[in-house]
Motif scaffolding. Structure first.
Motif, PDB file in Angstrom:
ATOM      1  N   LEU A 223      12.262   4.103  -6.621  1.00  0.00           N
ATOM      2  CA  LEU A 223      10.913   4.098  -5.953  1.00  0.00           C
ATOM      3  C   LEU A 223      10.632   2.940  -5.919  1.00  0.00           C
ATOM      4  CD1 LEU A 223      10.920   7.191  -6.647  1.00  0.00           C
ATOM      5  CD2 LEU A 223       8.105   7.118  -7.808  1.00  0.00           C
ATOM      6  N   ALA A 224      10.360   2.368  -4.891  1.00  0.00           N
ATOM      7  CA  ALA A 224      10.341   0.120  -5.825  1.00  0.00           C
ATOM      8  C   ALA A 224       8.948  -0.565  -4.633  1.00  0.00           C
ATOM      9  CB  ALA A 224      11.706  -0.297  -4.247  1.00  0.00           C
ATOM     10  N   GLY A 225       8.983  -1.256  -4.933  1.00  0.00           N
ATOM     11  CA  GLY A 225       7.446  -2.344  -4.298  1.00  0.00           C
ATOM     12  C   GLY A 225       7.077  -2.681  -6.036  1.00  0.00           C
ATOM     13  N   ALA A 226       6.206  -3.611  -5.039  1.00  0.00           N
ATOM     14  CA  ALA A 226       5.491  -5.081  -6.086  1.00  0.00           C
ATOM     15  C   ALA A 226       5.335  -4.246  -7.454  1.00  0.00           C
ATOM     16  CB  ALA A 226       4.318  -5.337  -5.217  1.00  0.00           C
ATOM     17  N   VAL A 227       4.484  -4.528  -8.686  1.00  0.00           N
ATOM     18  CA  VAL A 227       4.386  -3.675  -9.547  1.00  0.00           C
ATOM     19  C   VAL A 227       2.657  -3.918  -8.756  1.00  0.00           C
ATOM     20  CG1 VAL A 227       5.297  -6.073 -11.587  1.00  0.00           C
ATOM     21  CG2 VAL A 227       2.997  -7.268  -9.573  1.00  0.00           C
ATOM     22  N   ASN A 228       2.404  -2.487 -10.214  1.00  0.00           N
ATOM     23  CA  ASN A 228       0.683  -1.300  -9.716  1.00  0.00           C
ATOM     24  C   ASN A 228       0.857  -1.140  -8.922  1.00  0.00           C
ATOM     25  OD1 ASN A 228      -0.167  -2.559 -12.663  1.00  0.00           O
ATOM     26  ND2 ASN A 228      -1.452  -3.391 -12.281  1.00  0.00           N
ATOM     27  N   ALA A 229       1.677  -0.959  -7.956  1.00  0.00           N
ATOM     28  CA  ALA A 229       1.470  -0.400  -7.162  1.00  0.00           C
ATOM     29  C   ALA A 229       1.387   1.072  -7.141  1.00  0.00           C
ATOM     30  CB  ALA A 229       2.787  -1.008  -5.940  1.00  0.00           C
ATOM     31  N   GLY A 230       2.151   1.513  -8.238  1.00  0.00           N
ATOM     32  CA  GLY A 230       1.684   2.898  -8.472  1.00  0.00           C
ATOM     33  C   GLY A 230       2.811   3.867  -8.055  1.00  0.00           C
ATOM     34  N   LYS A 231       4.011   3.760  -8.999  1.00  0.00           N
ATOM     35  CA  LYS A 231       5.471   4.077  -8.643  1.00  0.00           C
ATOM     36  C   LYS A 231       5.444   4.642  -9.574  1.00  0.00           C
ATOM     37  CE  LYS A 231       7.191   0.023  -9.012  1.00  0.00           C
ATOM     38  NZ  LYS A 231       6.414  -1.574  -8.982  1.00  0.00           N
ATOM     39  N   SER A 232       4.722   3.872 -11.071  1.00  0.00           N
ATOM     40  CA  SER A 232       4.974   4.969 -11.756  1.00  0.00           C
ATOM     41  C   SER A 232       4.488   6.254 -11.712  1.00  0.00           C
ATOM     42  CB  SER A 232       4.772   4.832 -13.020  1.00  0.00           C
ATOM     43  OG  SER A 232       6.011   3.896 -13.823  1.00  0.00           O
ATOM     44  N   SER A 233       2.831   6.206 -11.588  1.00  0.00           N
ATOM     45  CA  SER A 233       2.014   7.412 -11.433  1.00  0.00           C
ATOM     46  C   SER A 233       2.942   8.427 -10.062  1.00  0.00           C
ATOM     47  CB  SER A 233       0.885   6.707 -11.130  1.00  0.00           C
ATOM     48  OG  SER A 233       0.192   6.250 -11.524  1.00  0.00           O
ATOM     49  N   LEU A 234       3.080   7.688  -9.232  1.00  0.00           N
ATOM     50  CA  LEU A 234       4.268   8.767  -8.171  1.00  0.00           C
ATOM     51  C   LEU A 234       4.968   9.521  -8.615  1.00  0.00           C
ATOM     52  CD1 LEU A 234       3.574   9.590  -4.910  1.00  0.00           C
ATOM     53  CD2 LEU A 234       5.104   7.622  -4.291  1.00  0.00           C
ATOM     54  N   LEU A 235       5.913   8.783  -9.432  1.00  0.00           N
ATOM     55  CA  LEU A 235       6.862   9.341 -10.089  1.00  0.00           C
ATOM     56  C   LEU A 235       6.447  10.583 -10.531  1.00  0.00           C
ATOM     57  CD1 LEU A 235      10.335   9.884 -11.307  1.00  0.00           C
ATOM     58  CD2 LEU A 235       9.379   8.345 -13.509  1.00  0.00           C
ATOM     59  N   ASN A 236       5.314   9.704 -11.836  1.00  0.00           N
ATOM     60  CA  ASN A 236       4.780  11.602 -12.280  1.00  0.00           C
ATOM     61  C   ASN A 236       4.659  12.398 -11.833  1.00  0.00           C
ATOM     62  OD1 ASN A 236       4.935  10.517 -14.704  1.00  0.00           O
ATOM     63  ND2 ASN A 236       3.171   9.515 -15.228  1.00  0.00           N
ATOM     64  N   ALA A 237       3.757  11.575 -10.214  1.00  0.00           N
ATOM     65  CA  ALA A 237       3.238  13.471  -9.489  1.00  0.00           C
ATOM     66  C   ALA A 237       4.082  13.856  -9.144  1.00  0.00           C
ATOM     67  CB  ALA A 237       2.190  12.379  -7.948  1.00  0.00           C
ATOM     68  N   LEU A 238       5.794  13.352  -8.619  1.00  0.00           N
ATOM     69  CA  LEU A 238       6.433  14.382  -7.787  1.00  0.00           C
ATOM     70  C   LEU A 238       7.222  15.113  -9.207  1.00  0.00           C
ATOM     71  CD1 LEU A 238       8.041  11.288  -5.538  1.00  0.00           C
ATOM     72  CD2 LEU A 238       7.409  13.789  -4.934  1.00  0.00           C
ATOM     73  N   LEU A 239       7.358  14.741  -9.775  1.00  0.00           N
ATOM     74  CA  LEU A 239       8.091  15.241 -11.071  1.00  0.00           C
ATOM     75  C   LEU A 239       6.707  16.668 -11.268  1.00  0.00           C
ATOM     76  CD1 LEU A 239       9.346  12.729 -14.115  1.00  0.00           C
ATOM     77  CD2 LEU A 239      10.377  14.861 -11.905  1.00  0.00           C
ATOM     78  N   GLY A 240       5.601  15.947 -11.585  1.00  0.00           N
ATOM     79  CA  GLY A 240       5.144  17.336 -11.967  1.00  0.00           C
ATOM     80  C   GLY A 240       3.969  17.237 -13.456  1.00  0.00           C
ATOM     81  N   ARG A 241       5.294  16.044 -13.860  1.00  0.00           N
ATOM     82  CA  ARG A 241       4.127  16.124 -15.293  1.00  0.00           C
ATOM     83  C   ARG A 241       3.953  14.054 -15.988  1.00  0.00           C
ATOM     84  NH1 ARG A 241       9.180  15.484 -18.007  1.00  0.00           N
ATOM     85  NH2 ARG A 241      11.039  15.771 -16.619  1.00  0.00           N
ATOM     86  N   ALA A 370       0.597   8.678   3.908  1.00  0.00           N
ATOM     87  CA  ALA A 370      -0.675   7.805   2.972  1.00  0.00           C
ATOM     88  C   ALA A 370      -0.954   9.117   1.573  1.00  0.00           C
ATOM     89  CB  ALA A 370      -1.927   7.260   4.373  1.00  0.00           C
ATOM     90  N   VAL A 371      -0.693   8.278   0.536  1.00  0.00           N
ATOM     91  CA  VAL A 371      -0.866   9.524  -0.837  1.00  0.00           C
ATOM     92  C   VAL A 371      -1.806   8.553  -2.097  1.00  0.00           C
ATOM     93  CG1 VAL A 371       1.583  10.243  -0.264  1.00  0.00           C
ATOM     94  CG2 VAL A 371       0.857   8.416  -1.873  1.00  0.00           C
ATOM     95  N   SER A 372      -2.161   9.467  -2.535  1.00  0.00           N
ATOM     96  CA  SER A 372      -2.901   8.378  -3.489  1.00  0.00           C
ATOM     97  C   SER A 372      -2.290  10.005  -4.718  1.00  0.00           C
ATOM     98  CB  SER A 372      -4.515   9.266  -3.440  1.00  0.00           C
ATOM     99  OG  SER A 372      -4.412   9.366  -4.638  1.00  0.00           O
ATOM    100  N   ALA A 373      -1.296   8.826  -5.684  1.00  0.00           N
ATOM    101  CA  ALA A 373      -0.683   9.464  -6.862  1.00  0.00           C
ATOM    102  C   ALA A 373      -1.412   9.497  -8.040  1.00  0.00           C
ATOM    103  CB  ALA A 373       0.420   8.486  -7.076  1.00  0.00           C
ATOM    104  N   LYS A 374      -2.528   9.582  -8.087  1.00  0.00           N
ATOM    105  CA  LYS A 374      -3.762   9.819  -8.929  1.00  0.00           C
ATOM    106  C   LYS A 374      -4.068  10.788  -8.822  1.00  0.00           C
ATOM    107  CE  LYS A 374      -7.912   8.112 -11.300  1.00  0.00           C
ATOM    108  NZ  LYS A 374      -8.575   6.387 -11.574  1.00  0.00           N
ATOM    109  N   SER A 375      -4.183  11.277  -7.676  1.00  0.00           N
ATOM    110  CA  SER A 375      -5.728  12.312  -7.128  1.00  0.00           C
ATOM    111  C   SER A 375      -4.410  13.845  -6.494  1.00  0.00           C
ATOM    112  CB  SER A 375      -6.260  12.127  -5.874  1.00  0.00           C
ATOM    113  OG  SER A 375      -5.437  12.433  -4.865  1.00  0.00           O
ATOM    114  N   GLY A 376      -3.192  13.411  -6.347  1.00  0.00           N
ATOM    115  CA  GLY A 376      -2.149  14.220  -5.792  1.00  0.00           C
ATOM    116  C   GLY A 376      -2.626  14.469  -4.331  1.00  0.00           C
TER     117      GLY A 376
END
Length: 471
Positions: A223-241, A370-376
């Motif tokens: 998962l790559a991109g700029a800072v604060n793009a939401g990479k960590s949030s997307l990782l959590n969303a894909l893992l489900g935790r 197009a996704v929202s890692a925050k809302s799923g």
């Protein structure tokens, strides 16, 4: 061949332990170790489990067991085989094995049962390797792949290609040995067409190597991109935790974070990386922690099997997708570092800002979501698109999995392809047929290495040394 014996079940305590014997004395050794409990027992009726006691050399009972005799050649090894199913305590299983060894069996070496199956024509080398791959299968996809390979799908395809080359060799030898005779021989144009046809088939087999490696070993997805793009949030969303720390502070992720998971049966290593940007400490004598993290991000991008490029849709705004060139410098750098690895574009924060056009104009043929890692929102669709990307767009081709070679087989196929391409060049240059025959023979021998028809002893030793003792 001596009769061999080994424990066929994993080390440690369990409900059942199995001691396996194979060789000409398998039935005799079993009879000397086994005391039946049934008064109707008659000399080990083949393929039938018999209950009784295992006795040692002194006639003392070791365990209450089930025993079966399987006459060759229709067994796994092609030889007479016997198995004793005892209780799975480590001492009991070892005692049964030691008793068989005292009575004359030899301790089996690693992979010796499978090697005997290969030597006796019960398996070709690609099927024997599939046995080990099945045992080590980390996922449902790898299991399906191994089963198809065990059925001999790859071996039959390679054998058919080798037979085509052998038929060409026969016609070439005829042309070389009887150049002035009026006999039917191979025309140069037909020769070239046949060689190109086999070369194309080999390339198609090699195209499945990456798919096989991903199914067996898992894919590295970055998962790559700029800072604060939401990479960590997307990782959590894909893992489900919640695995990665998520804050509003730019540059929170300083090191890469790798987590193993399965995506509908496909093993993955999801890697969250530090955002790509020029750090404030650039040029200082001592590199900052963030600089080191960004350097690791770049290295991971170069190693990736696939890249999920995460864009900050809220920062780019609705018009960010209309540009002809990607407006995000971090995304441009990630695309460059990814090289030939496939890229999936994730337009994150779609709950805050939807793009004016989608997919973005600058994305070309790149798959986008197009996704929202925050809302799923659309995270499941992203996961499906990622799986399709890793498996080259094919989700429902179970039979093709068996045609994907492993690393050893791919090396032999690559070397055969080199010989075939050189042969095609020789034919274009109108080289004599006796020179062409040398390359034709080399290509056929290399194809034979895939199935073991022409594999040297050291190759066989290397393959079977990776097996467990009882297989």
């Amino acid at each position: 061949m001596p009769t061999i014996a080994a424990i066929a079940t994993p080390p440690g305590a369990g409900g059942i332990g199995i001691v396996r014997l194979s060789g000409p004395q398998a039935k005799n050794l079993l009879a000397r170790m086994f005391l039946p409990l049934s008064p109707r027992f008659e000399n080990f009726r083949p393929w039938l489990l018999h209950r009784g006691r295992v006795i040692d050399c002194k006639g003392e009972a070791l365990d209450d067991v089930l025993a079966v005799f399987m006459p060759g050649p229709r067994t796994f090894t092609g030889e007479d085989m016997a198995e004793i199913h005892c209780h799975g305590g480590p001492f009991i299983v070892q005692a049964v094995l030691e008793n068989a060894l005292r009575l004359g069996a030899r301790q089996a070496q690693r992979g010796e049962f499978s090697r005997r199956a290969f030597c006796n024509g019960r398996l070709d080398l690609s099927q024997a390797e599939a046995v080990a791959e099945l045992i080590a299968a980390p996922s449902r996809e790898a299991l399906r792949y191994g089963l198809n390979r065990l059925d001999g799908l790859l071996g039959r395809r390679v054998l058919a290609l080798r037979e085509e080359l052998e038929a060409l060799r026969g016609q070439v030898c005829l042309a070389v040995d009887f150049p002035e005779e009026e006999v039917e021989c191979l025309a140069p144009e037909a020769f070239a067409r046949a060689v190109n046809r086999v070369a194309l088939a080999v390339r198609q087999l090699l195209a499945g190597q990456k798919r096989a490696r991903i199914m067996q070993q898992g894919a590295l997805v970055v998962l790559a991109g700029a800072v604060n793009a939401g990479k960590s949030s997307l990782l959590n969303a894909l893992l489900g935790r919640n695995r990665a720390l998520v804050t509003e502070i730019p540059g929170t992720t300083r090191d890469f974070l790798e987590e193993a998971c399965t995506l509908d049966g496909l093993p993955l290593r999801l890697t969250d990386t530090a955002g790509l940007r020029a750090t404030d400490d650039a040029g200082n004598a001592v590199e900052s922690v963030e600089e080191l993290g960004v350097a690791l991000s770049r290295e991971k991008l170069r190693q990736a099997d696939a890249v999920v490029l995460v864009l900050d849709g809220a920062r780019l705004g609705p018009e960010g997708a209309k540009a002809r060139v990607c407006p995000d410098p971090a995304a441009r750098e990630a695309l460059e570092l990814a090289g030939e690895a496939p890229v999936l574009l994730a337009w994150n924060k779609c709950d805050l800002c939807l793009p004016a056009v989608f997919p973005p104009r600058w994305a070309g043929a790149m798959p986008c979501c197009a996704v929202s890692a925050k809302s799923g929102e659309n995270v499941e669709a992203l996961a499906t698109a990622l799986r399709r990307l890793l498996l080259a767009g094919s989700l429902e081709q179970p039979a093709s999995d068996g045609l994907a070679p492993n690393a050893r087989q791919a090396l032999a196929l690559e070397r055969a392809l080199v010989e075939l391409e050189a042969l095609a060049a020789d034919l274009r240059d109108k080289r004599p047929y006796d020179c062409c025959a040398v390359r034709l023979e080399a290509a056929a021998a290399l194809l034979g290495q895939v199935t073991g028809l022409s594999s040297p002893a050291e190759v066989l030793d290397g393959v079977f040394a990776q097996f467990c003792i009882g297989k």
